[in-house]
Design a protein around this motif. Structure first.
Motif, mmCIF file in Angstrom:
data_model
loop_
_atom_site.group_PDB
_atom_site.id
_atom_site.type_symbol
_atom_site.label_atom_id
_atom_site.label_comp_id
_atom_site.label_asym_id
_atom_site.label_seq_id
_atom_site.Cartn_x
_atom_site.Cartn_y
_atom_site.Cartn_z
ATOM 1 N N ARG A 33 0.832 -1.208 0.000
ATOM 2 C CA ARG A 33 0.000 0.000 0.000
ATOM 3 C C ARG A 33 0.867 1.258 0.000
ATOM 4 N NH1 ARG A 33 -5.385 0.394 1.631
ATOM 5 N NH2 ARG A 33 -6.515 -1.587 1.589
ATOM 6 N N LEU A 34 1.980 1.218 0.713
ATOM 7 C CA LEU A 34 2.870 2.379 0.745
ATOM 8 C C LEU A 34 3.479 2.620 -0.637
ATOM 9 C CD1 LEU A 34 4.020 4.541 2.602
ATOM 10 C CD2 LEU A 34 5.831 2.953 3.241
ATOM 11 N N MET A 35 3.920 1.536 -1.287
ATOM 12 C CA MET A 35 4.484 1.692 -2.634
ATOM 13 C C MET A 35 3.426 2.174 -3.621
ATOM 14 S SD MET A 35 6.864 -1.727 -2.917
ATOM 15 C CE MET A 35 7.898 -2.260 -1.563
ATOM 16 N N LEU A 36 2.235 1.594 -3.569
ATOM 17 C CA LEU A 36 1.176 1.998 -4.494
ATOM 18 C C LEU A 36 0.772 3.451 -4.265
ATOM 19 C CD1 LEU A 36 -1.132 -1.149 -4.561
ATOM 20 C CD2 LEU A 36 0.314 -0.287 -6.413
ATOM 21 N N ALA A 37 0.734 3.875 -3.009
ATOM 22 C CA ALA A 37 0.408 5.270 -2.727
ATOM 23 C C ALA A 37 1.418 6.207 -3.381
ATOM 24 C CB ALA A 37 0.365 5.507 -1.215
ATOM 25 N N HIS A 40 1.367 13.512 5.529
ATOM 26 C CA HIS A 40 0.277 13.326 4.574
ATOM 27 C C HIS A 40 -0.781 12.439 5.222
ATOM 28 C CE1 HIS A 40 -1.857 12.844 0.854
ATOM 29 N NE2 HIS A 40 -0.943 13.495 0.164
ATOM 30 N N LEU A 41 -1.925 13.019 5.566
ATOM 31 C CA LEU A 41 -2.972 12.272 6.252
ATOM 32 C C LEU A 41 -3.510 11.135 5.397
ATOM 33 C CD1 LEU A 41 -5.017 15.157 7.933
ATOM 34 C CD2 LEU A 41 -3.206 13.757 8.932
ATOM 35 N N ALA A 42 -3.645 11.369 4.103
ATOM 36 C CA ALA A 42 -4.231 10.357 3.221
ATOM 37 C C ALA A 42 -3.334 9.122 3.139
ATOM 38 C CB ALA A 42 -4.466 10.940 1.830
ATOM 39 N N ILE A 43 -2.016 9.335 3.080
ATOM 40 C CA ILE A 43 -1.102 8.191 3.010
ATOM 41 C C ILE A 43 -1.150 7.409 4.317
ATOM 42 C CG2 ILE A 43 1.305 7.495 2.769
ATOM 43 C CD1 ILE A 43 1.761 9.843 0.939
ATOM 44 N N ARG A 44 -1.129 8.111 5.445
ATOM 45 C CA ARG A 44 -1.189 7.424 6.734
ATOM 46 C C ARG A 44 -2.473 6.588 6.847
ATOM 47 N NH1 ARG A 44 1.859 8.331 11.211
ATOM 48 N NH2 ARG A 44 3.629 9.768 11.011
ATOM 49 N N TRP A 45 -3.595 7.177 6.457
ATOM 50 C CA TRP A 45 -4.850 6.427 6.532
ATOM 51 C C TRP A 45 -4.842 5.241 5.567
ATOM 52 C CZ3 TRP A 45 -8.252 5.800 2.427
ATOM 53 C CH2 TRP A 45 -9.437 5.114 2.734
ATOM 54 N N PHE A 46 -4.284 5.435 4.363
ATOM 55 C CA PHE A 46 -4.290 4.391 3.337
ATOM 56 C C PHE A 46 -3.486 3.171 3.771
ATOM 57 C CE2 PHE A 46 -2.748 2.626 -0.780
ATOM 58 C CZ PHE A 46 -3.985 2.327 -1.343
ATOM 59 N N ILE A 47 -2.381 3.390 4.513
ATOM 60 C CA ILE A 47 -1.556 2.261 4.948
ATOM 61 C C ILE A 47 -1.931 1.780 6.353
ATOM 62 C CG2 ILE A 47 0.350 3.043 3.504
ATOM 63 C CD1 ILE A 47 1.754 4.078 5.985
#
Length: 439
Positions: A65-69, A88-95
């Motif tokens: 997920r981190l790489m895809l983000a 980055h809030l969106a990256i933290r939430w995504f992973i």
């Protein structure tokens, strides 16, 4: 209305709620999260780890997920990605990381790529393809094939001229023999392709996408795009010197294996217009929408004046003589040679034969009849064929442009063929997830 004032001191020690509440519904990471399924990943990579020994590693889903983000947001370098993820809030939430949690070190992603290998990342990409097929936004019946060069992550100072340790002067043709890592290569003085080698990335090779452009150390991406919604059905990376015609059939076979569908039509540009390509497509039952190249005229008696008779397997000379196949075997075709007595009595011998030869020999490539049929079909292209080829231009070339402009594929991020393949797979997976994610 009074002039407002906002105090900048943030005195809150505790916050209630989810990071998701702060993100808009149409954010790219929010949209992708709805369709991304990595529940299978942990078991697929479990053999890369030692159960019960060592410290716990990063959750595989978190790493992917981190790489895809990063690829979805155009942040392809690990250091910058982790620095951006801190705020980055969106990256933290995504992973799945909270504000208080410490993010992994950027070097962990490097070790994960090395441990998993390129083939496991290809499986991640293939899963996005099957998801798009299941969702009905890709069928795998009409596909567009194209290739594009990717600049290697090297500097011009890292290029070195190959050492020439033998010159074959007996032929007087300027042929040189270069030895690199024990490999012998025949080169020409007029060509710069084999004259330089990259010391920091030996997998990269000198290539160019135009006659008027200089050679650069590069890789080549071969991509197959579906006609319905532009889903990338297959992608592969080779060195820059690999010809497109060598890969198209392998890529189409890979598409059929991934989608489970039968390819009906394949489009490509004139760079794929080879007899072996047309022959391979015919044997697979695939209609080729590929413009054939104009036959080069290098002699006063051009090759088109020699008619190949496939039924009798011989070549007819312009004056009626017959050229029979000889026993000399070459990789890409066969020699057909005339008799000296026939050429001696021909009025075209003075302009047809070289001064040092008394017989005429022509090479008929394998699958030459398929090339002739493709040329005749090209002359009868209808409006549907023309529209389909126009779609090829913005489907396939649009994919390469999107990948390079928005997702960092204009230049290799890391060195080596394996790393370049991982970058291409994750980029294609990110684009497919964008196609799959609802707006």
């Amino acid at each position: 209305m009074m002039l407002g004032r906002k105090e900048r001191d943030q005195l809150e020690l505790y916050m209630c709620g989810s990071l998701r509440d702060l993100l808009p519904d149409d954010h790219i990471l929010v949209r992708v999260d709805r369709v991304l399924d990595l529940s299978w990943l942990r078991e697929a990579v479990s053999e890369c780890y030692s159960p019960g020994s060592g410290r716990p590693g990063i959750d595989p889903e978190v790493a992917v997920r981190l790489m895809l983000a990063g690829f979805l947001l155009g942040i392809v370098h690990d250091r910058r990605l982790l620095r951006e993820a801190q705020v980055h809030l969106a990256i933290r939430w995504f992973i799945g990381f909270g504000l208080h949690e410490v993010l992994p070190d950027h070097s962990s992603l490097t070790r994960i790529r090395q441990r998993w290998g390129a083939e496991r990342f290809r499986q991640i990409f293939k899963r996005t393809v099957t998801a798009c097929v299941a969702a009905g936004i890709a069928k795998g019946e009409v596909v567009h094939v194209d290739a594009s060069l990717i600049r290697a992550d090297v500097s011009w100072e890292s290029l070195a001229v190959r050492h020439v340790d033998a010159v074959r002067a007996e032929n007087g043709d300027g042929t040189e023999v270069a030895r690199v890592a024990g490999e012998t290569l025949k080169t020409s003085r007029k060509s710069g392709r084999y004259k330089k080698v990259c010391l920091t990335d030996p997998d990269a090779s000198m290539a160019t996408n135009g006659r008027n452009r200089r050679l650069e150390p590069a890789y080549k991406q071969h991509g197959v795009v579906d006609d319905v919604s532009g889903v990338i059905l297959d992608v592969e990376i080779t060195t820059g010197e690999v010809n497109e015609g060598q890969e198209i059939l392998n890529r189409l076979d890979a598409v059929a294996d991934t989608t489970g569908a039968t390819i009906k039509v394949a489009t490509a540009d004139a760079g794929y217009a080879y007899a072996k390509v047309f022959g391979g497509l015919e044997r697979r039952g695939i209609t080729a929408v590929i413009p054939t190249k104009a036959e080069p005229i290098r002699s006063k008696v051009p090759l088109r004046r020699f008619r190949y008779d496939a039924r009798h397997d011989h070549v007819k000379y312009p004056r009626g003589q017959i050229l029979q196949p000889n026993r000399t075997k070459i990789q890409y075709g066969r020699f057909f040679a005339s008799k000296a007595v026939d050429c001696a009595g021909c009025d075209l011998a003075a302009i047809c034969l070289s001064p040092s030869r008394v017989t005429k020999a022509v090479v008929i490539v394998h699958d030459y009849p398929a090339l002739l049929r493709a040329r005749r079909r090209r002359e009868r292209w209808g409006e549907d064929d023309k529209r389909l080829y126009q779609r090829h231009r913005w489907r396939s070339e649009g994919f390469h442009g999107e990948a390079k402009t928005w997702h960092g594929l204009a230049r290799a991020v890391r060195r080596g063929l394996a790393n370049m393949r991982i970058q291409a797979y994750l980029t294609a997976a990110a684009i497919n997830l964008k196609r799959l994610a609802p707006i």
